[in-house]
Design a protein around this motif. Sequence first.
Motif, mmCIF file in Angstrom:
data_model
loop_
_atom_site.group_PDB
_atom_site.id
_atom_site.type_symbol
_atom_site.label_atom_id
_atom_site.label_comp_id
_atom_site.label_asym_id
_atom_site.label_seq_id
_atom_site.Cartn_x
_atom_site.Cartn_y
_atom_site.Cartn_z
ATOM 1 N N HIS A 90 62.801 29.457 34.767
ATOM 2 C CA HIS A 90 63.844 30.314 35.331
ATOM 3 C C HIS A 90 64.893 29.518 36.118
ATOM 4 N N ALA A 91 64.616 28.246 36.403
ATOM 5 C CA ALA A 91 65.624 27.415 37.055
ATOM 6 C C ALA A 91 66.857 27.286 36.164
ATOM 7 N N ALA A 92 66.644 27.248 34.851
ATOM 8 C CA ALA A 92 67.771 27.163 33.926
ATOM 9 C C ALA A 92 68.630 28.420 33.999
ATOM 10 N N THR A 93 67.987 29.577 34.213
ATOM 11 C CA THR A 93 68.732 30.829 34.354
ATOM 12 C C THR A 93 69.644 30.779 35.575
ATOM 13 N N LEU A 94 69.089 30.333 36.695
ATOM 14 C CA LEU A 94 69.886 30.239 37.913
ATOM 15 C C LEU A 94 71.011 29.224 37.744
ATOM 16 N N ARG A 95 70.709 28.113 37.118
ATOM 17 C CA ARG A 95 71.723 27.080 36.899
ATOM 18 C C ARG A 95 72.854 27.622 36.039
ATOM 19 N N HIS A 96 72.507 28.308 34.966
ATOM 20 C CA HIS A 96 73.517 28.873 34.062
ATOM 21 C C HIS A 96 74.363 29.918 34.781
ATOM 22 N N LEU A 97 73.710 30.758 35.583
ATOM 23 C CA LEU A 97 74.420 31.810 36.303
ATOM 24 C C LEU A 97 75.424 31.219 37.286
ATOM 25 N N LEU A 98 74.994 30.261 38.092
ATOM 26 C CA LEU A 98 75.876 29.671 39.091
ATOM 27 C C LEU A 98 77.019 28.902 38.446
ATOM 28 N N ASP A 99 76.710 28.172 37.362
ATOM 29 C CA ASP A 99 77.761 27.423 36.664
ATOM 30 C C ASP A 99 78.802 28.367 36.076
#
Length: 272
Positions: free
Chosen positions: A161-170
């Motif tokens: 889920h870290a990738a989800t947060l990274r994608h969202l913030l980017d």
Amino acid sequence: MTPSLLVLTDFFQAANGALDYAATLAPPLGARLVLLHVQRDSLLDPERFSGEAPDLEHEDVDLGFQRLIRDLPGPVAAEIGHGQVADAIAESVRHHHPTLLVLGRPNSENTPDELVTTTSLDILRAVPYPMLVVPHPLPAPHPPRRVLVAVDGEPFTLGAHAATLRHLLDALQAELTVVQVVEGPAPEEIATEALNSVLSLGLALPQSVRTRSVSALRPAEGILRVARPTEFDMVILIARPRSFVSELFHHSVTAQVLRQSPIPVLVLPAQE
């Protein structure tokens, strides 16, 4: 595979508001919308909330989907699930691998707290997955520009889920504020510790990231004090498994913020 947002709908106001909000997130995320309606035996049956909603025949559901899709830009898929809502969502997640689950929170002023949190609890138990809960009513939806990330100061990881947060913030390029709530005085080093716990996830945070520490006897009270529409557009909570694996969820920080937050809440399940 094209990213997707899985939106739970019962065709009532709260769900429609959540769909409108998801529609504003889809373009910056490059995602399509997937609408899921779970038939009468689901925990999201409107009658569970109001006791007034009629049973929906298959034709009514088809018409409801047509009405919603007609007003939505971009690609949209619609499907009907059966059985318990958590089971139907789990099946849809296995099929679509969405970026987020999105559901609306009805106005809870006249709804028991236990009922408001039941659906979220069952979903998180069955599908520990990033879940965005959108309160109703909400002013005209727009992509969040001011995001609050609430952490508790303890080490955590988000796994996949870290990738989800990274994608969202980017994608959102939002102004980010990391907050930690403590009892008693809130020294500045607490805010630094909160930021470091987020940085440990390897996220490329925006240059404008801010830190904040809040003094409150109860963490949820401190988060809700800060998470006001005049200051933020969305709050992100890091939910630990102990927050939703038992009935104690109803009294947890996550549950209280989900029930009372005036802005959308994104729950990210942590790994411990």
